[in-house]
Design a protein around this motif. Structure first.
Motif, PDB file in Angstrom:
ATOM      1  N   SER A 229       4.094  11.610  59.288  1.00 46.92           N
ATOM      2  CA  SER A 229       4.262  12.199  57.961  1.00 46.92           C
ATOM      3  C   SER A 229       5.555  12.986  57.914  1.00 46.92           C
ATOM      4  N   PHE A 230       6.049  13.159  56.694  1.00 46.13           N
ATOM      5  CA  PHE A 230       7.348  13.796  56.481  1.00 46.13           C
ATOM      6  C   PHE A 230       7.304  14.496  55.130  1.00 46.13           C
ATOM      7  N   SER A 231       7.780  15.743  55.087  1.00 49.57           N
ATOM      8  CA  SER A 231       7.755  16.469  53.812  1.00 49.57           C
ATOM      9  C   SER A 231       9.050  17.226  53.588  1.00 49.57           C
ATOM     10  N   LEU A 232       9.418  17.368  52.334  1.00 45.80           N
ATOM     11  CA  LEU A 232      10.531  18.216  51.904  1.00 45.80           C
ATOM     12  C   LEU A 232      10.202  18.781  50.524  1.00 45.80           C
ATOM     13  N   SER A 233      10.889  19.863  50.170  1.00 44.71           N
ATOM     14  CA  SER A 233      10.567  20.569  48.921  1.00 44.71           C
ATOM     15  C   SER A 233      11.746  20.542  47.959  1.00 44.71           C
ATOM     16  N   PRO A 234      11.718  19.668  46.949  1.00 43.70           N
ATOM     17  CA  PRO A 234      12.808  19.623  45.970  1.00 43.70           C
ATOM     18  C   PRO A 234      13.005  20.931  45.206  1.00 43.70           C
ATOM     19  N   HIS A 235      11.977  21.806  45.199  1.00 36.11           N
ATOM     20  CA  HIS A 235      12.177  23.078  44.485  1.00 36.11           C
ATOM     21  C   HIS A 235      13.127  24.002  45.246  1.00 36.11           C
ATOM     22  N   LYS A 236      13.456  23.674  46.484  1.00 35.25           N
ATOM     23  CA  LYS A 236      14.396  24.505  47.229  1.00 35.25           C
ATOM     24  C   LYS A 236      15.851  24.135  46.937  1.00 35.25           C
ATOM     25  N   TRP A 237      16.193  22.881  47.067  1.00 36.93           N
ATOM     26  CA  TRP A 237      17.618  22.518  47.004  1.00 36.93           C
ATOM     27  C   TRP A 237      17.861  21.328  46.070  1.00 36.93           C
ATOM     28  N   PHE A 238      16.844  20.917  45.327  1.00 38.33           N
ATOM     29  CA  PHE A 238      16.976  19.688  44.546  1.00 38.33           C
ATOM     30  C   PHE A 238      16.777  19.930  43.058  1.00 38.33           C
ATOM     31  N   LEU A 239      17.035  21.166  42.600  1.00 34.24           N
ATOM     32  CA  LEU A 239      17.152  21.482  41.169  1.00 34.24           C
ATOM     33  C   LEU A 239      15.869  21.277  40.377  1.00 34.24           C
ATOM     34  N   THR A 240      14.717  21.437  41.011  1.00 35.67           N
ATOM     35  CA  THR A 240      13.483  20.936  40.410  1.00 35.67           C
ATOM     36  C   THR A 240      12.470  22.010  40.005  1.00 35.67           C
ATOM     37  N   TYR A 241      12.801  23.278  40.187  1.00 42.16           N
ATOM     38  CA  TYR A 241      11.875  24.365  39.856  1.00 42.16           C
ATOM     39  C   TYR A 241      10.640  24.347  40.762  1.00 42.16           C
ATOM     40  N   LEU A 242      10.201  25.554  41.104  1.00 37.94           N
ATOM     41  CA  LEU A 242       8.951  25.726  41.829  1.00 37.94           C
ATOM     42  C   LEU A 242       7.783  25.323  40.924  1.00 37.94           C
ATOM     43  N   ASP A 243       6.752  24.605  41.378  1.00 35.22           N
ATOM     44  CA  ASP A 243       6.617  24.168  42.744  1.00 35.22           C
ATOM     45  C   ASP A 243       6.646  22.640  42.803  1.00 35.22           C
ATOM     46  N   CYS A 244       7.178  22.131  43.928  1.00 33.92           N
ATOM     47  CA  CYS A 244       7.296  20.680  44.081  1.00 33.92           C
ATOM     48  C   CYS A 244       7.611  20.366  45.538  1.00 33.92           C
ATOM     49  N   CYS A 245       6.649  19.816  46.257  1.00 33.56           N
ATOM     50  CA  CYS A 245       6.848  19.430  47.653  1.00 33.56           C
ATOM     51  C   CYS A 245       6.446  17.974  47.831  1.00 33.56           C
ATOM     52  N   CYS A 246       7.374  17.163  48.301  1.00 35.93           N
ATOM     53  CA  CYS A 246       7.121  15.734  48.487  1.00 35.93           C
ATOM     54  C   CYS A 246       6.628  15.468  49.909  1.00 35.93           C
ATOM     55  N   LEU A 247       5.493  14.797  50.000  1.00 34.93           N
ATOM     56  CA  LEU A 247       4.909  14.438  51.291  1.00 34.93           C
ATOM     57  C   LEU A 247       4.721  12.930  51.360  1.00 34.93           C
ATOM     58  N   TRP A 248       5.302  12.319  52.393  1.00 32.69           N
ATOM     59  CA  TRP A 248       5.100  10.890  52.631  1.00 32.69           C
ATOM     60  C   TRP A 248       4.245  10.726  53.886  1.00 32.69           C
ATOM     61  N   VAL A 249       3.319   9.773  53.844  1.00 32.36           N
ATOM     62  CA  VAL A 249       2.463   9.500  55.000  1.00 32.36           C
ATOM     63  C   VAL A 249       2.504   8.010  55.319  1.00 32.36           C
ATOM     64  N   LYS A 250       2.423   7.727  56.607  1.00 29.64           N
ATOM     65  CA  LYS A 250       2.487   6.345  57.060  1.00 29.64           C
ATOM     66  C   LYS A 250       1.155   5.629  56.846  1.00 29.64           C
ATOM     67  N   GLN A 251       0.058   6.376  57.006  1.00 27.92           N
ATOM     68  CA  GLN A 251      -1.277   5.804  56.827  1.00 27.92           C
ATOM     69  C   GLN A 251      -2.070   6.645  55.819  1.00 27.92           C
ATOM     70  N   PRO A 252      -1.933   6.355  54.532  1.00 27.03           N
ATOM     71  CA  PRO A 252      -2.649   7.137  53.518  1.00 27.03           C
ATOM     72  C   PRO A 252      -4.161   7.147  53.729  1.00 27.03           C
ATOM     73  N   SER A 253      -4.694   6.102  54.341  1.00 30.64           N
ATOM     74  CA  SER A 253      -6.148   6.028  54.523  1.00 30.64           C
ATOM     75  C   SER A 253      -6.670   7.193  55.358  1.00 30.64           C
ATOM     76  N   LEU A 254      -5.861   7.688  56.293  1.00 30.58           N
ATOM     77  CA  LEU A 254      -6.299   8.823  57.117  1.00 30.58           C
ATOM     78  C   LEU A 254      -6.359  10.105  56.303  1.00 30.58           C
ATOM     79  N   LEU A 255      -5.404  10.254  55.405  1.00 27.14           N
ATOM     80  CA  LEU A 255      -5.402  11.412  54.510  1.00 27.14           C
ATOM     81  C   LEU A 255      -6.598  11.352  53.568  1.00 27.14           C
TER      82      LEU A 255
END
Length: 513
Positions: free
Chosen positions: A311-337
């Motif tokens: 899994s990998f996450s980053l927060s566009p509300h920090k440096w991507f001009l997107t206003y709080l709150d917004c955190c993007c999370l990608w997962v390799k196996q969504p079924s586990l989540l």
């Protein structure tokens, strides 16, 4: 009876006059509010960056009970100006150089307005098909910008979800890793589960472990060193894992960082996949702040090896001009989540969900309800395009380089850790007889920081890494220009003169020893 009926009629009439959402009144107040916001942005440099109020300032100003009768909107806005703003630490000030920024933009604001307008509670596909599918589109778009492999995209075998913050992203993946392990070794063995991070991993990791039921003594905070620029050592991780396994423990989760809060340290992602796969460890990468920079080719190498993580996450509300709150999370196996977080009450059952042809995002997060966050990220991507977003990142990096040059070219200052992205970690270390004999560098820097922030002209913070107290200068507020960086350096220099030459808040030599 007649009088009672009249009373009921009168009460009903009074109640019917109240409208919580009258379109024309909404139009009027919305215009007033927009004018207020625009004026706030235009005049933001007039306010102290760090609020100068004392505890209790607001509680002592407002009545102890709410109003019984409605108040004019104009009066309420006036109180925002005179009562609320003085108590604001102004994160959007161009002179905010403290924590990592919380960036904004016109497109982000419009998206936030639209999201609020629809007030969608998109817990499953049926509750708001557009909210669900736009999020899937946006997450795949962003994955393409970052050059993530298809195993993290809906168009491949993975997928992404927008959480509120990194705290939620780490907690969700940690719970999925926990349950995967307990399915294998039995639910009674939670006390055997071990997780790993470094001494630079964000404190939210420890909090997530507490919530997930990981014993505090089973959270390994591995030391980092100056010679590795405070990145995590793969050899040290393997040694710790092998020791824990030999002692009967079960390693389940390793949190790597790209751009740590204290010093922007980055862990070499590609060097950890072997130990993770050897021991069945969930590998997560927290790139909350710095991950956005990886849309630029010159920074993409920080994600080398990302194909080997879970899994990998980053927060566009920090440096991507997107206003709080917004955190993007990608997962390799969504079924586990989904397996770890899903709920299926009768009142939410429906044909699309049961068809397994749609995504129900309630099963990808801690809560059930969720905002239509993808709208603002979608507007940012469409309004600015990859080209302008890359320019935005590069402009901030150039300003940080300007500040770094000021520090390097002044013999009274020193860079403590290498600059990455837009964070400069430095300290004042006067020499050549300017400082009192036997002065204490840490105390000197503490007093300098106090003096700087007391002016209200800029706001900075500190950290301690490797036992060294240092000042953090984080460039990235949306309105910051090079002139603000130059003015900040001049103020810092003025502070050194004030403390060592003028001595005019009255400090004596012993204050520095």
């Amino acid at each position: 009876m007649g009088s009672l009926d009249d009373t009921k009629f009168t009460e009903t009439s009074i109640l019917s006059e109240f409208k919580a959402l009258d379109p024309e009144e909404f139009r009027k107040q919305a215009y007033q509010t927009i004018d207020f916001i625009v004026d706030y942005y235009k005049n933001i440099e007039k306010y102290p960056v760090l609020s100068q109020v004392q505890p209790g300032f607001l509680r002592n100003s407002f009545p102890s009970t709410p109003p019984y009768k409605p108040e004019p909107f104009e009066n309420i806005l006036k109180d925002v100006q005179t009562q609320i703003i003085p108590g604001m630490t102004n994160w959007l000030s161009p002179n905010f150089f403290a924590y990592f920024p919380a960036t904004v933009s016109t497109a982000g604001f419009m998206g936030e307005m639209l999201s609020t307008c629809f007030n969608s509670v998109g817990f499953n596909w049926l509750s708001s098909p557009a909210a669900t599918e736009l999020e899937m589109v946006v997450m795949d778009w962003f994955a393409d910008m970052l050059k993530l492999p298809s195993i993290f995209k809906f168009s491949g075998s993975g997928g992404g979800v927008i959480q509120g913050t990194t705290s939620e992203a780490i907690l969700c993946t940690l719970v999925a890793a926990r349950d995967r392990a307990l399915d294998r070794i039995g639910g009674d063995n939670i006390g055997k589960l071990i997780v790993y991070g470094s001494d630079q991993t964000h404190s939210t990791f420890v909090k997530a472990c507490k919530i997930a039921g990981i014993l505090p003594c089973n959270v390994r905070s591995l030391p980092t060193t100056t010679d590795m620029d405070f990145s995590l050592s793969p050899a040290l991780v393997r040694e710790a894992v092998e020791t824990d396994v030999a002692n009967g423990f079960v390693p389940i989760y390793l949190c790597l960082t790209v751009g740590s809060t204290s010093s922007n340290a980055t862990d070499p992602i590609d060097q950890f996949s072997d130990v993770a796969s050897d021991y069945g460890i969930w590998l997560h990468v927290d790139a909350a702040y710095a991950g956005s920079a990886c849309i630029c080719p010159e920074f993409r190498h920080y994600l080398n090896g990302i194909e080997g993580v879970d899994s990998f996450s980053l927060s566009p509300h920090k440096w991507f001009l997107t206003y709080l709150d917004c955190c993007c999370l990608w997962v390799k196996q969504p079924s586990l989540l989904i397996k770890a977080l899903s709920t299926n009450p009768e009142y939410l059952k429906n044909k699309p969900s049961e068809s397994n042809l749609v995504i129900d995002y309630k099963d990808w997060q801690v809560g059930t309800g969720r905002k239509f966050r993808s709208l603002k990220l979608w507007l940012v991507l469409r309004s600015y395009g990859v080209e302008n977003l890359q320019s935005h990142i590069r402009s901030d990096v150039r300003m940080a380089e300007v500040f770094e040059d000021f520090v390097r070219n002044d013999p009274q200052f020193e860079i403590v850790v290498p600059r990455r992205f837009t964070l400069v970690c430095f300290r004042w270390n006067p020499s050549s007889g300017l400082a009192p004999a036997g002065y204490n560098v840490e105390l000197l820097n503490r007093k300098l920081l106090d003096w700087i922030n007391s002016t209200g002209q800029i706001y900075m913070t500190h950290t301690i890494v490797g036992g060294v107290y240092m000042l953090r200068f984080a460039v990235g507020a949306t309105l910051t220009e090079e002139s603000h960086v130059i003015a900040a350096w001049n103020l810092i220099k003025k502070g050194t003169d004030t403390l060592l030459v003028d001595r005019s808040p009255g400090y004596s030599n012993c204050d520095f020893n």
